[in-house]
Scaffold this active site. Structure first.
Site, PDB file in Angstrom:
ATOM      1  N   LYS A   1      32.661  48.661  38.359  1.00 58.23           N
ATOM      2  CA  LYS A   1      32.461  47.720  37.252  1.00 58.23           C
ATOM      3  C   LYS A   1      32.780  46.292  37.691  1.00 58.23           C
ATOM      4  O   LYS A   1      31.998  45.377  37.463  1.00 58.23           O
ATOM      5  CB  LYS A   1      33.351  48.113  36.050  1.00 58.23           C
ATOM      6  CG  LYS A   1      33.088  49.523  35.538  1.00 58.23           C
ATOM      7  CD  LYS A   1      33.972  49.879  34.351  1.00 58.23           C
ATOM      8  CE  LYS A   1      35.462  49.947  34.644  1.00 58.23           C
ATOM      9  NZ  LYS A   1      35.854  51.038  35.559  1.00 58.23           N
TER      10      LYS A   1
ATOM     11  N   ARG B   1      38.113  50.970  25.624  1.00 60.07           N
ATOM     12  CA  ARG B   1      38.439  52.191  26.363  1.00 60.07           C
ATOM     13  C   ARG B   1      38.851  53.324  25.444  1.00 60.07           C
ATOM     14  O   ARG B   1      39.144  54.415  25.938  1.00 60.07           O
ATOM     15  CB  ARG B   1      39.622  51.881  27.276  1.00 60.07           C
ATOM     16  CG  ARG B   1      39.337  51.846  28.775  1.00 60.07           C
ATOM     17  CD  ARG B   1      40.674  51.526  29.436  1.00 60.07           C
ATOM     18  NE  ARG B   1      40.714  51.730  30.844  1.00 60.07           N
ATOM     19  CZ  ARG B   1      40.433  50.800  31.753  1.00 60.07           C
ATOM     20  NH1 ARG B   1      40.025  49.621  31.397  1.00 60.07           N
ATOM     21  NH2 ARG B   1      40.581  51.075  33.026  1.00 60.07           N
TER      22      ARG B   1
ATOM     23  N   ARG C   1      40.582  50.661  47.938  1.00 58.97           N
ATOM     24  CA  ARG C   1      40.309  49.346  47.332  1.00 58.97           C
ATOM     25  C   ARG C   1      41.372  48.324  47.750  1.00 58.97           C
ATOM     26  O   ARG C   1      42.561  48.612  47.739  1.00 58.97           O
ATOM     27  CB  ARG C   1      40.286  49.459  45.809  1.00 58.97           C
ATOM     28  CG  ARG C   1      40.249  48.104  45.114  1.00 58.97           C
ATOM     29  CD  ARG C   1      39.767  48.174  43.678  1.00 58.97           C
ATOM     30  NE  ARG C   1      40.534  49.067  42.833  1.00 58.97           N
ATOM     31  CZ  ARG C   1      40.184  49.383  41.590  1.00 58.97           C
ATOM     32  NH1 ARG C   1      39.067  48.910  41.056  1.00 58.97           N
ATOM     33  NH2 ARG C   1      40.930  50.209  40.888  1.00 58.97           N
TER      34      ARG C   1
ATOM     35  N   ARG D   1      46.394  47.222  44.664  1.00 60.69           N
ATOM     36  CA  ARG D   1      46.985  47.328  43.328  1.00 60.69           C
ATOM     37  C   ARG D   1      48.043  48.420  43.285  1.00 60.69           C
ATOM     38  O   ARG D   1      47.885  49.461  43.914  1.00 60.69           O
ATOM     39  CB  ARG D   1      45.875  47.633  42.314  1.00 60.69           C
ATOM     40  CG  ARG D   1      45.166  46.396  41.844  1.00 60.69           C
ATOM     41  CD  ARG D   1      43.896  46.687  41.072  1.00 60.69           C
ATOM     42  NE  ARG D   1      44.030  47.744  40.078  1.00 60.69           N
ATOM     43  CZ  ARG D   1      43.059  48.099  39.240  1.00 60.69           C
ATOM     44  NH1 ARG D   1      41.895  47.472  39.292  1.00 60.69           N
ATOM     45  NH2 ARG D   1      43.237  49.057  38.380  1.00 60.69           N
TER      46      ARG D   1
ATOM     47  N   ARG E   1      44.505  58.184  35.594  1.00 58.47           N
ATOM     48  CA  ARG E   1      43.502  57.308  34.982  1.00 58.47           C
ATOM     49  C   ARG E   1      42.189  58.050  34.733  1.00 58.47           C
ATOM     50  O   ARG E   1      41.528  57.823  33.726  1.00 58.47           O
ATOM     51  CB  ARG E   1      43.261  56.085  35.879  1.00 58.47           C
ATOM     52  CG  ARG E   1      44.331  55.013  35.663  1.00 58.47           C
ATOM     53  CD  ARG E   1      44.605  54.202  36.906  1.00 58.47           C
ATOM     54  NE  ARG E   1      43.493  53.406  37.335  1.00 58.47           N
ATOM     55  CZ  ARG E   1      43.359  52.933  38.562  1.00 58.47           C
ATOM     56  NH1 ARG E   1      44.271  53.212  39.489  1.00 58.47           N
ATOM     57  NH2 ARG E   1      42.340  52.188  38.882  1.00 58.47           N
TER      58      ARG E   1
HETATM   59  P1  ADP Z   1      39.924  50.232  36.801  1.00 59.88           P
HETATM   60  O1  ADP Z   1      39.266  49.074  37.492  1.00 59.88           O
HETATM   61  O2  ADP Z   1      40.562  51.170  37.758  1.00 59.88           O
HETATM   62  O3  ADP Z   1      39.023  50.907  35.813  1.00 59.88           O
HETATM   63  P2  ADP Z   1      41.323  48.307  35.149  1.00 59.88           P
HETATM   64  O4  ADP Z   1      41.590  47.155  36.030  1.00 59.88           O
HETATM   65  O5  ADP Z   1      40.194  48.179  34.177  1.00 59.88           O
HETATM   66  O6  ADP Z   1      41.153  49.623  36.032  1.00 59.88           O
HETATM   67  O7  ADP Z   1      42.628  48.692  34.342  1.00 59.88           O
HETATM   68  C1  ADP Z   1      43.855  48.915  34.992  1.00 59.88           C
HETATM   69  C2  ADP Z   1      44.876  49.429  33.977  1.00 59.88           C
HETATM   70  O8  ADP Z   1      45.058  48.450  32.940  1.00 59.88           O
HETATM   71  C3  ADP Z   1      44.486  50.696  33.243  1.00 59.88           C
HETATM   72  O9  ADP Z   1      44.816  51.871  33.962  1.00 59.88           O
HETATM   73  C4  ADP Z   1      45.313  50.567  31.957  1.00 59.88           C
HETATM   74  O10 ADP Z   1      46.678  50.868  32.203  1.00 59.88           O
HETATM   75  C5  ADP Z   1      45.226  49.080  31.680  1.00 59.88           C
HETATM   76  N1  ADP Z   1      44.070  48.730  30.842  1.00 59.88           N
HETATM   77  C6  ADP Z   1      43.003  47.957  31.180  1.00 59.88           C
HETATM   78  N2  ADP Z   1      42.140  47.848  30.166  1.00 59.88           N
HETATM   79  C7  ADP Z   1      42.661  48.579  29.141  1.00 59.88           C
HETATM   80  C8  ADP Z   1      42.235  48.892  27.831  1.00 59.88           C
HETATM   81  N3  ADP Z   1      41.059  48.433  27.345  1.00 59.88           N
HETATM   82  N4  ADP Z   1      43.028  49.685  27.062  1.00 59.88           N
HETATM   83  C9  ADP Z   1      44.194  50.162  27.521  1.00 59.88           C
HETATM   84  N5  ADP Z   1      44.661  49.925  28.764  1.00 59.88           N
HETATM   85  C10 ADP Z   1      43.909  49.136  29.577  1.00 59.88           C
HETATM   86  P1  ADP Z   2      36.075  49.391  38.911  1.00 62.41           P
HETATM   87  O1  ADP Z   2      36.135  47.945  38.462  1.00 62.41           O
HETATM   88  O2  ADP Z   2      35.046  50.173  38.146  1.00 62.41           O
HETATM   89  O3  ADP Z   2      37.401  50.058  38.911  1.00 62.41           O
HETATM   90  P2  ADP Z   2      35.568  48.310  41.612  1.00 62.41           P
HETATM   91  O4  ADP Z   2      34.403  47.413  41.465  1.00 62.41           O
HETATM   92  O5  ADP Z   2      36.911  47.678  41.742  1.00 62.41           O
HETATM   93  O6  ADP Z   2      35.553  49.412  40.411  1.00 62.41           O
HETATM   94  O7  ADP Z   2      35.294  49.274  42.863  1.00 62.41           O
HETATM   95  C1  ADP Z   2      36.269  50.245  43.257  1.00 62.41           C
HETATM   96  C2  ADP Z   2      36.259  50.346  44.793  1.00 62.41           C
HETATM   97  O8  ADP Z   2      35.019  50.938  45.197  1.00 62.41           O
HETATM   98  C3  ADP Z   2      36.360  49.005  45.511  1.00 62.41           C
HETATM   99  O9  ADP Z   2      37.117  49.179  46.683  1.00 62.41           O
HETATM  100  C4  ADP Z   2      34.900  48.649  45.816  1.00 62.41           C
HETATM  101  O10 ADP Z   2      34.784  47.852  47.006  1.00 62.41           O
HETATM  102  C5  ADP Z   2      34.290  50.025  46.052  1.00 62.41           C
HETATM  103  N1  ADP Z   2      32.886  50.089  45.610  1.00 62.41           N
HETATM  104  C6  ADP Z   2      32.284  49.393  44.609  1.00 62.41           C
HETATM  105  N2  ADP Z   2      30.971  49.724  44.525  1.00 62.41           N
HETATM  106  C7  ADP Z   2      30.760  50.671  45.477  1.00 62.41           C
HETATM  107  C8  ADP Z   2      29.595  51.423  45.877  1.00 62.41           C
HETATM  108  N3  ADP Z   2      28.398  51.268  45.289  1.00 62.41           N
HETATM  109  N4  ADP Z   2      29.762  52.303  46.903  1.00 62.41           N
HETATM  110  C9  ADP Z   2      30.960  52.471  47.511  1.00 62.41           C
HETATM  111  N5  ADP Z   2      32.082  51.807  47.171  1.00 62.41           N
HETATM  112  C10 ADP Z   2      31.983  50.902  46.165  1.00 62.41           C
END
Ligand code: ADP
Ligand code: ADP
Length: 208
Positions: free
Chosen positions: A13, A88, A127, A155, A166
């Site tokens: 995302k 979420r 990541r 992170r 998660r």
């Molecule tokens: P990811 O990229 O792995 O999907 P995020 O960066 O979106 O993770 O979120 C990291 C953490 O922040 C989540 O595991 C949760 O603890 C918190 N968080 C983020 N967005 C929300 C939300 N909309 N509602 C509740 N918790 C959230």
């Molecule tokens: P999210 O915001 O959904 O948690 P991220 O964009 O942070 O996801 O991506 C999670 C990890 O996967 C990062 O290390 C990123 O570089 C890698 N990644 C993102 N897109 C791809 C893809 N199409 N194929 C393989 N790895 C990817």
């Protein structure tokens, strides 16, 4: 364009939002980034959120809803936004709907980036992000250039244990909101497996 990116942790995302928002001329609003900034600043909201985030649990709706609804009320969101990581939960989706309807606007698209659970742990554990630019890398799938490697950070919640928690939360709380948007006729599904360029191409077609 008012839109949402939904998908499991590690679906791509953040990576895809960064590639799309410039062309769409809308701000990228990541609830996770906002919460991490609050934790880093040590605000009351950040102190409360930190414990949940470290364990891979969701921060309570009461905390997150106010934060995001206030953000999308700012002037730069008047003509649209790309929400990433919010809503979420069902109460978050309902609160967003209510706020948009009070403002007399509605969502144009909700894009679900689909990636199988079996690929998620490797994506999350590899990541790394660049605190100077916000760029997201992956040690294997999107290797960082040599001149930034030394400053990259991982992170706190990108451990295998927090990742599993998660994913469980995603299936229990977030996946159930997908039918809500499907029923509105604005849901688009995009395969998130393939190179980041391939996924960007699919997203552009889905939004065209
Ligand atoms: P990811 O990229 O792995 O999907 P995020 O960066 O979106 O993770 O979120 C990291 C953490 O922040 C989540 O595991 C949760 O603890 C918190 N968080 C983020 N967005 C929300 C939300 N909309 N509602 C509740 N918790 C959230
Ligand atoms: P999210 O915001 O959904 O948690 P991220 O964009 O942070 O996801 O991506 C999670 C990890 O996967 C990062 O290390 C990123 O570089 C890698 N990644 C993102 N897109 C791809 C893809 N199409 N194929 C393989 N790895 C990817």
């Amino acid at each position: 364009m008012r839109m949402i990116l939904i998908g499991p942790p590690g679906a791509g995302k953040g990576t895809q939002a960064a590639r799309l928002v410039d062309a769409l001329a809308i701000p990228h609003i990541s609830s996770g980034d906002m919460l991490r900034a609050a934790v880093a600043e040590g605000t009351a909201l950040g102190v409360e959120a930190d414990g949940y985030m470290k364990q891979g649990l969701l921060v309570p709706d009461a905390v997150v809803i106010g934060m995001v609804i206030e953000r999308i009320g700012k002037a730069d969101c008047a003509h649209g936004f790309m929400l990433d990581g919010f809503p979420r939960t069902a109460p978050q989706a309902a609160a967003l709907d209510e706020a948009l309807s009070v403002a007399g606007v509605s969502l144009d698209a909700v894009v679900l980036i689909e990636v199988d659970d079996s690929l998620i742990v490797e994506r999350i554990c590899g990541r790394r992000s660049d605190p100077a630019t916000g760029a997201i890398y992956h040690l294997r799938f999107n290797p960082p250039p040599a001149d930034v490697v030394d400053r990259l950070v991982q992170r706190k919640d990108d451990t295998e244990a927090a990742c599993v928690a998660r994913l469980e939360k995603y299936h229990a709380e977030t996946a159930p909101i997908v039918p809500f948007y499907e029923a509105k006729g604005i849901l688009r599904r995009v395969d998130g497996v393939g190179s980041p360029d391939e996924v960007t191409g699919r997203l552009k077609s889905a939004l065209a």
